[in-house]
Write a protein that holds these residues in place. Structure first.
Motif, PDB file in Angstrom:
ATOM      1  N   LEU A 213      37.119  24.836  -1.322  1.00  0.00           N
ATOM      2  CA  LEU A 213      36.353  26.056  -1.107  1.00  0.00           C
ATOM      3  C   LEU A 213      35.477  25.858   0.121  1.00  0.00           C
ATOM      4  O   LEU A 213      34.740  24.871   0.226  1.00  0.00           O
ATOM      5  N   GLN A 214      35.551  26.805   1.058  1.00  0.00           N
ATOM      6  CA  GLN A 214      34.766  26.746   2.276  1.00  0.00           C
ATOM      7  C   GLN A 214      33.975  28.025   2.460  1.00  0.00           C
ATOM      8  O   GLN A 214      34.316  29.077   1.899  1.00  0.00           O
ATOM      9  N   VAL A 215      32.907  27.952   3.255  1.00  0.00           N
ATOM     10  CA  VAL A 215      32.034  29.093   3.482  1.00  0.00           C
ATOM     11  C   VAL A 215      31.868  29.297   4.982  1.00  0.00           C
ATOM     12  O   VAL A 215      31.861  28.337   5.760  1.00  0.00           O
ATOM     13  N   LEU A 216      31.753  30.564   5.400  1.00  0.00           N
ATOM     14  CA  LEU A 216      31.614  30.890   6.816  1.00  0.00           C
ATOM     15  C   LEU A 216      30.229  30.491   7.311  1.00  0.00           C
ATOM     16  O   LEU A 216      29.219  30.837   6.702  1.00  0.00           O
ATOM     17  N   LYS A 217      30.199  29.789   8.438  1.00  0.00           N
ATOM     18  CA  LYS A 217      28.955  29.354   9.068  1.00  0.00           C
ATOM     19  C   LYS A 217      28.807  30.071  10.413  1.00  0.00           C
ATOM     20  O   LYS A 217      29.736  30.065  11.227  1.00  0.00           O
ATOM     21  N   ALA A 218      27.652  30.695  10.613  1.00  0.00           N
ATOM     22  CA  ALA A 218      27.402  31.422  11.854  1.00  0.00           C
ATOM     23  C   ALA A 218      25.912  31.693  11.974  1.00  0.00           C
ATOM     24  O   ALA A 218      25.141  31.436  11.043  1.00  0.00           O
ATOM     25  N   GLY A 219      25.504  32.238  13.122  1.00  0.00           N
ATOM     26  CA  GLY A 219      24.116  32.583  13.336  1.00  0.00           C
ATOM     27  C   GLY A 219      23.716  33.826  12.575  1.00  0.00           C
ATOM     28  O   GLY A 219      24.488  34.390  11.791  1.00  0.00           O
ATOM     29  N   SER A 220      22.503  34.302  12.831  1.00  0.00           N
ATOM     30  CA  SER A 220      21.957  35.432  12.082  1.00  0.00           C
ATOM     31  C   SER A 220      22.333  36.782  12.676  1.00  0.00           C
ATOM     32  O   SER A 220      22.025  37.821  12.100  1.00  0.00           O
ATOM     33  N   GLY A 221      23.012  36.811  13.805  1.00  0.00           N
ATOM     34  CA  GLY A 221      23.338  38.074  14.459  1.00  0.00           C
ATOM     35  C   GLY A 221      24.508  38.791  13.829  1.00  0.00           C
ATOM     36  O   GLY A 221      25.096  38.339  12.839  1.00  0.00           O
ATOM     37  N   THR A 222      24.854  39.933  14.433  1.00  0.00           N
ATOM     38  CA  THR A 222      25.957  40.741  13.930  1.00  0.00           C
ATOM     39  C   THR A 222      27.264  40.471  14.650  1.00  0.00           C
ATOM     40  O   THR A 222      28.264  41.145  14.403  1.00  0.00           O
ATOM     41  N   SER A 223      27.285  39.507  15.549  1.00  0.00           N
ATOM     42  CA  SER A 223      28.525  39.109  16.200  1.00  0.00           C
ATOM     43  C   SER A 223      28.370  37.704  16.730  1.00  0.00           C
ATOM     44  O   SER A 223      27.254  37.190  16.885  1.00  0.00           O
TER      45      SER A 223
END
Length: 385
Positions: A213-223
Motif C-alpha cells: 500500500l502506497q500513498v501520494l506524496k506532494a506539496g500543499s498546492g493544487t498542482s
C-alpha cells in the motif's frame, strides 16, 4: 485522451460553461466561454419517474429498496450506492453497494441482451456501510467499507464465488477504487476531511491477497509533481494510514475514482473538486474546482464519477441539484440529467452497460429521504461514442 484543465469560469451562461487553461505556480488562464447547453442539449420536462433528460433519452426504474426486483423474488437493498457493469454473454450485470451500517453488502441485477431483467441476488453480506468501490480487469467488484478501519472486499458479480476480505489493501475509511492495468495497481480514495490518495501494488497482478500500500506524496498546492511513499502498517492501528508517511498529501473528503488512458480522476466532496493525476509524467492538477467558477457551472456536490467511451466524465451529485453532470474532453461542464422532488437524497453508482447505450445509477434515499427509499434507474439513449 487529452484533457485540458477546468479552472475558472470565463463567462456567465445558461446550462453549461466552458473552462480552459493550465494552473501552474498559482496562475490560471481561461479560454473564452461558449454559453448554452452541453453536447446533449437542454433538459426536457420531468418524465414519469421525475427525471429531466435531454431529447432522445428515456428512463425506467429497475429496483426499489425493500421491494422485489421485477421478474425476481429478490428484495433490493437499502441505500444503494457505488456500482459497475459487467458483460455476461450477450447480456450484462449491474452491481450495487448498500451504504448501511451494519449489514451493508452488495447486490446484483442481471439483464438479457434486450435489457430484460433475468435475475437479482446478493453478492456480499455482513459488512458495514459499503459506499463506493470499483471493478477489476478480471471481472470482480471491489466493495469498499466507508467506516474507520474499513476493509475492501473482493466480490463475484455472478454470485458464485464467496466474497473475500482484502486487508492488504489497507484499513481506513475507504470510498472508491480504480484499476490501472498498465501499471498493474489499484487506486483508492479515503473519505476523511484529511484523507489521502493511495495505490495498492499487488505482489501478483490479478491477486489482491498481498502487496504494497502506497500513498501520494506532494506539496500543499493544487498542482505539481508527486511521488509514492510506502505505508509501513496498512492495518491502520494504532496509527492511521493517512498519518504514517511524512509528506503525504491531504485531500478533503475523497469520493469517486476513475481511470482511463494514463490518467486517474478522483473527486473530493469537501471542497467540490475533481483532481487529475497524470500518470505518464507523475504530475497532478485540478480538473474542476467549484470555488473558482463563481457559481456559473452546474456541478456542485461532486461525488461518484465514471467515464464514457467518448472521453466524457459523468459526475454524480451528493446534494447539489440532484444532477449528473458531464465534463467533456473539450472542457464543457454541463447537466446531463436532473431528478426532481428528491432534494433529501444523493445520486450514486453511475455506470454504463458494456455497449455504452445504457447508464445505471441510484437515488440513494429517493423521495422519502430515508435509506429504505432508494431507487435504482436505467437511462437509455444516444450516448456519444
Amino acid at each position: 485522451m487529452e484533457r485540458r484543465h477546468l479552472l475558472r469560469a470565463a463567462a456567465l451562461g445558461g446550462a453549461s460553461a466552458v473552462f480552459g487553461g493550465t494552473l501552474w505556480r498559482g496562475a490560471a488562464y481561461a479560454a473564452p466561454a461558449q454559453p448554452g447547453p452541453g453536447p446533449y442539449g437542454a433538459l426536457g420536462s420531468p418524465d414519469a419517474n421525475g427525471i429531466r433528460l435531454p431529447s432522445g433519452f428515456t428512463s425506467r426504474v429497475i429496483a426499489r429498496s425493500g421491494q422485489t426486483v421485477d421478474g425476481t423474488s429478490y428484495t433490493w437493498h437499502n441505500a444503494p450506492d457505488g456500482g459497475a457493469c459487467y458483460a455476461d454473454g450477450t447480456g450484462w450485470i449491474y452491481v450495487s453497494n448498500s451504504e448501511i451500517n451494519p449489514s451493508g453488502g452488495a447486490s446484483a441485477v442481471k439483464f438479457s441482451s434486450t435489457g430484460t431483467i433475468t435475475g437479482a441476488y446478493r453478492i456480499l453480506s455482513g459488512t458495514r456501510q459499503n459506499c463506493a468501490g470499483g471493478s477489476t480487469p478480471w471481472n470482480t467488484w471491489l466493495s469498499c467499507e466507508e467506516v474507520s478501519l474499513g476493509y475492501v472486499y473482493e466480490t463475484d458479480p455472478w454470485g458464485v464465488n464467496t466474497a473475500v476480505q482484502r486487508p492488504a489493501m489497507g484499513r481506513f475509511k475507504h470510498e472508491a477504487a480504480a484499476a490501472d492495468p498498465v501499471r498493474q495497481v489499484i487506486y483508492l480514495t479515503e473519505d476523511e476531511s484529511n484523507g489521502r490518495f493511495y495505490r495498492f501494488v499487488p505482489t501478483t497482478w490479478g491477486d489482491l491477497s498481498s502487496g504494497t500500500l502506497q500513498v501520494l506524496k506532494a506539496g500543499s498546492g493544487t498542482s505539481g509533481s508527486f511521488t509514492w511513499g510506502t505505508v509501513p502498517d496498512p492495518d491502520g492501528s494504532p496509527t492511521s494510514t493517512r498519518t504514517q508517511v511524512s509528506g503525504s498529501k491531504s485531500f478533503n473528503g475523497g469520493e469517486g475514482c476513475h481511470y482511463a488512458d494514463d490518467t486517474v480522476w478522483f473527486t473530493t466532496k469537501g471542497d467540490n473538486r475533481v483532481w487529475q493525476v497524470n500518470l505518464s509524467n507523475s504530475t497532478y492538477e485540478l480538473a474542476y474546482d467549484d470555488s473558482l467558477v463563481n457559481g456559473t457551472a452546474p456541478l456542485t456536490g461532486v461525488d461518484n464519477i465514471t467515464g464514457a467511451s467518448s472521453g466524457d466524465l459523468f459526475v454524480a451529485e451528493d446534494g447539489g441539484n440532484m444532477e449528473i453532470c458531464l465534463i467533456t474532453p473539450d472542457d464543457v461542464v454541463a447537466v446531463f440529467l436532473r431528478i426532481d422532488g428528491q432534494s433529501s437524497s444523493e445520486i450514486t453508482g453511475p455506470a454504463f452497460s458494456p455497449d455504452g447505450t445504457r447508464l445505471y445509477f441510484s437515488s440513494q434515499r429517493g423521495t422519502s429521504g430515508s435509506s429504505s427509499g432508494g431507487i435504482t434507474y436505467e437511462v437509455t439513449g444516444p450516448f456519444r461514442a
